[in-house]
Design an enzyme around this catalytic site. Structure first.
Site, mmCIF file in Angstrom:
data_model
loop_
_atom_site.group_PDB
_atom_site.id
_atom_site.type_symbol
_atom_site.label_atom_id
_atom_site.label_comp_id
_atom_site.label_asym_id
_atom_site.label_seq_id
_atom_site.Cartn_x
_atom_site.Cartn_y
_atom_site.Cartn_z
ATOM 1 N N SER A 27 -49.282 47.811 -65.484
ATOM 2 C CA SER A 27 -47.994 48.355 -65.877
ATOM 3 C C SER A 27 -48.144 49.800 -66.317
ATOM 4 O O SER A 27 -49.200 50.209 -66.782
ATOM 5 C CB SER A 27 -47.432 47.545 -67.040
ATOM 6 N N TYR A 36 -50.374 43.245 -85.980
ATOM 7 C CA TYR A 36 -49.840 42.844 -84.679
ATOM 8 C C TYR A 36 -48.524 43.532 -84.399
ATOM 9 O O TYR A 36 -47.525 43.279 -85.077
ATOM 10 C CB TYR A 36 -49.659 41.324 -84.601
HETATM 11 N N1 LIG Z 1 -40.895 43.439 -64.738
HETATM 12 C C1 LIG Z 1 -41.407 44.634 -64.943
HETATM 13 O O1 LIG Z 1 -40.696 45.605 -65.143
HETATM 14 C C2 LIG Z 1 -42.886 44.845 -64.954
HETATM 15 C C3 LIG Z 1 -43.356 46.139 -65.172
HETATM 16 C C4 LIG Z 1 -44.725 46.349 -65.171
HETATM 17 C C5 LIG Z 1 -45.578 45.281 -64.960
HETATM 18 N N2 LIG Z 1 -45.095 44.033 -64.766
HETATM 19 C C6 LIG Z 1 -46.048 42.936 -64.554
HETATM 20 O O2 LIG Z 1 -45.702 42.196 -63.410
HETATM 21 C C7 LIG Z 1 -46.222 40.869 -63.503
HETATM 22 C C8 LIG Z 1 -45.149 39.865 -63.116
HETATM 23 O O3 LIG Z 1 -44.086 39.959 -64.023
HETATM 24 P P1 LIG Z 1 -42.566 39.566 -63.704
HETATM 25 O O4 LIG Z 1 -41.787 40.768 -64.056
HETATM 26 O O5 LIG Z 1 -42.456 38.956 -62.390
HETATM 27 O O6 LIG Z 1 -42.317 38.519 -64.888
HETATM 28 P P2 LIG Z 1 -41.804 36.993 -64.904
HETATM 29 O O7 LIG Z 1 -40.619 36.850 -64.055
HETATM 30 O O8 LIG Z 1 -41.708 36.674 -66.349
HETATM 31 O O9 LIG Z 1 -43.008 36.209 -64.235
HETATM 32 C C9 LIG Z 1 -44.208 36.011 -64.898
HETATM 33 C C10 LIG Z 1 -45.006 34.986 -64.147
HETATM 34 O O10 LIG Z 1 -46.254 34.789 -64.852
HETATM 35 C C11 LIG Z 1 -46.433 33.399 -65.032
HETATM 36 N N3 LIG Z 1 -47.234 33.099 -66.226
HETATM 37 C C12 LIG Z 1 -47.034 33.534 -67.489
HETATM 38 N N4 LIG Z 1 -47.958 32.995 -68.308
HETATM 39 C C13 LIG Z 1 -48.764 32.219 -67.551
HETATM 40 C C14 LIG Z 1 -49.886 31.379 -67.819
HETATM 41 N N5 LIG Z 1 -50.391 31.244 -69.048
HETATM 42 N N6 LIG Z 1 -50.472 30.740 -66.783
HETATM 43 C C15 LIG Z 1 -49.977 30.855 -65.539
HETATM 44 N N7 LIG Z 1 -48.906 31.606 -65.234
HETATM 45 C C16 LIG Z 1 -48.300 32.275 -66.223
HETATM 46 C C17 LIG Z 1 -45.047 32.829 -65.140
HETATM 47 O O11 LIG Z 1 -45.110 31.455 -64.862
HETATM 48 P P3 LIG Z 1 -44.190 30.362 -65.623
HETATM 49 O O12 LIG Z 1 -43.023 30.167 -64.710
HETATM 50 O O13 LIG Z 1 -45.071 29.164 -65.714
HETATM 51 O O14 LIG Z 1 -43.836 30.916 -66.965
HETATM 52 C C18 LIG Z 1 -44.312 33.642 -64.075
HETATM 53 O O15 LIG Z 1 -44.516 33.109 -62.791
HETATM 54 C C19 LIG Z 1 -46.729 40.743 -64.930
HETATM 55 O O16 LIG Z 1 -48.131 40.880 -64.946
HETATM 56 C C20 LIG Z 1 -46.084 41.908 -65.644
HETATM 57 O O17 LIG Z 1 -46.841 42.335 -66.749
HETATM 58 C C21 LIG Z 1 -43.756 43.797 -64.755
#
Ligand SMILES: NC(=O)c1ccc[n+]([C@@H]2O[C@H](COP(=O)([O-])OP(=O)(O)OC[C@H]3O[C@@H](n4cnc5c(N)ncnc54)[C@H](OP(=O)(O)O)[C@@H]3O)[C@@H](O)[C@H]2O)c1
Ligand SMILES: *[C@@H]1O[C@H](CO)[C@@H](O)[C@H](O)[C@H]1NC(C)=O
Ligand SMILES: *[C@@H]1O[C@H](CO)[C@@H](O)[C@H](O)[C@H]1NC(C)=O
Ligand SMILES: *[C@@H]1O[C@H](CO)[C@@H](O)[C@H](O)[C@H]1NC(C)=O
Ligand SMILES: *[C@@H]1O[C@H](CO)[C@@H](O)[C@H](O)[C@H]1NC(C)=O
Ligand SMILES: CC(=O)N[C@H]1CO[C@H](CO)[C@@H](O)[C@@H]1O
Length: 353
Positions: free
Chosen positions: A206, A225
């Protein structure tokens, strides 16, 4: 103009929320500092996404008979990545917490009329060390070669929680679990790579990494924290590890390359619980990338021929850019690497790295 007003609303409202929380003054100041910096960085990258819109694309090849692994991905950016990988006829292994969700996703994608590729779903809780080992063993039993590993699962913010193994939840989910998984799957990645076509590891990091600092003395942030500080640390650790491991593999002449990616500021459930989503939900709806647009840089990092042999790079909107200076600090990279190996006791059960 609208963006400026939006930001102002957010800053004022969070200031009020923080003051009402009755925390020690020093903590309030530090939290406010992070809140403001996040808003500045977030707005800057959001504008950038809009300006770079035309660059945010990559060609999707067809009939690629390759195998990819993605962590998480049953929703958000990951589910779009999976859909598009299937259109390239790639076999996708999903590691997710709820296996039924993964299977439902396949059904959805088939219902859309996409008949190519295949999905295999295995249970994985990336924040639990035993679960990562079990998942890796299962993959090893069923597959000889892995062409792409996409470290996508992630969480953002939230209250202080420790994982089963006793690590701060964002550090353990975003970084530690993926460190271990990548390590355990290196033999399969090495087997898949060739001079002509490297296998690839893609870390979904990110832009927040630019605010990160690795706090070796208190990696779990027990003493202080601040959720956003801990998120930035976990994302910086991802970028550092990508650069460092890529260097190591290069030295060993292995055909595996590592990238870290900022997908953009994307409207997903990752923002649930943030003050922005509560106070001004129209901002994400109007200005953020859609999950499909967020998937583009990840697909670019996996598939683009432009990147062949160019591992260790950081990608934003389908372009290679430089990560923060602190991410490139070789001494800290090395320290973090051996620190993490010790945390995971890796020498005890394997000698790969
Ligand atoms: N959205 C943004 O603007 C943004 C920006 C920069 C980086 N990112 C990065 O992009 C990635 C995807 O994010 P997203 O935006 O798609 O978020 P999201 O919709 O919240 O998806 C997160 C995914 O991670 C899974 N997950 C979370 N904890 C887990 C665990 N302990 N074990 C296995 N799976 C787990 C969730 O599964 P469950 O369904 O089981 O919860 C979900 O499939 C992340 O690494 C995030 O940091 C996002
Ligand atoms: C998809 O994978 C399953 C096992 O995971 C297998 O039974 C099935 O034949 C595969 N389908 C295709 C179209 O390859
Ligand atoms: C994943 O592991 C964490 C502890 O690290 C636990 O709190 C959570 O309930 C687990 N999730 C699932 C769905 O197993
Ligand atoms: C990033 O990539 C490295 C491989 O370079 C991997 O070991 C590390 O765990 C990844 N970081 C995360 C948490 O995605
Ligand atoms: C996020 O919020 C939406 C809408 O309130 C809800 O449907 C969804 O289940 C939430 N997701 C998570 C992961 O909390
Ligand atoms: C608006 C935007 O971000 N442009 C494109 C980004 O990439 C996807 C996939 O090619 C397109 O659908 C978007 O229109």
């Amino acid at each position: 103009m609208i963006v400026a007003i939006g930001c102002l609303v957010i800053i004022c409202a969070t200031t009020v929320a923080i003051i009402r929380s009755k925390k020690p003054f020093k903590l309030i100041v530090a939290e406010a500092k992070y809140e403001i910096m996040y808003n500045i960085i977030g707005s800057k990258y959001m504008m950038n996404d809009i300006i770079m819109r035309k660059k945010n694309k990559t060609d999707l090849p067809s009939n690629l008979e390759k195998t990819a692994i993605i962590t998480g991905g049953t929703r958000g950016i990951g589910s779009e990545v999976i859909r598009l990988l299937l259109t390239c006829d790639i076999n996708v292994i999903i590691g997710c917490r709820n296996v039924q969700q993964g299977e439902a996703l396949l059904k959805n994608i088939r219902d859309m009329g996409i008949t190519t590729g295949n999905i295999t779903v295995y249970q994985l809780n990336i924040s639990v060390i035993e679960s990562v080992k079990k998942f890796a063993n299962q993959v090893k039993e069923d597959y000889q070669k892995i062409d792409y590993l996409i470290n996508n699962a992630g969480i953002m913010f939230g209250p202080y929680v420790e994982s089963l193994d006793g690590y701060e939840s964002q550090f353990s989910t975003n970084y530690l679990g993926h460190f271990l998984l990548t390590h355990l799957l290196l033999p399969e990645l090495k087997r898949a790579g060739s001079e002509k076509s490297y296998s690839r590891v893609v870390n979904v990091s990110s832009c927040a990494h630019v605010l990160g600092r690795i706090n070796f003395d208190d990696i779990n942030c027990r003493n202080r924290y601040i959720a956003s500080e801990a998120y930035a640390q976990s994302k910086l650790a991802q970028v550092m590890f990508s650069v460092y491991l890529n260097d190591l593999l290069k030295k060993e002449n292995e055909c595996v390359q590592i990238h870290s990616v900022h997908p953009g500021i994307v409207n997903t459930e990752l923002f649930n619980g943030t003050s922005l989503k509560k106070l001004a939900p129209w901002v994400p709806n109007l200005f953020f990338k859609t999950p499909e647009q967020g998937a583009m840089p990840i697909l670019y990092a996996c598939l683009s021929p432009d990147l062949e042999g160019k591992g260790g790079t950081y990608i934003d909107n389908c372009q290679v850019i430089s990560p923060s200076n602190s991410a490139l600090d070789k001494d800290v990279q090395e320290k973090l690497f051996s620190f993490t190996k010790d945390l995971l006791n890796i020498e005890k059960y394997s000698t790969l790295l």
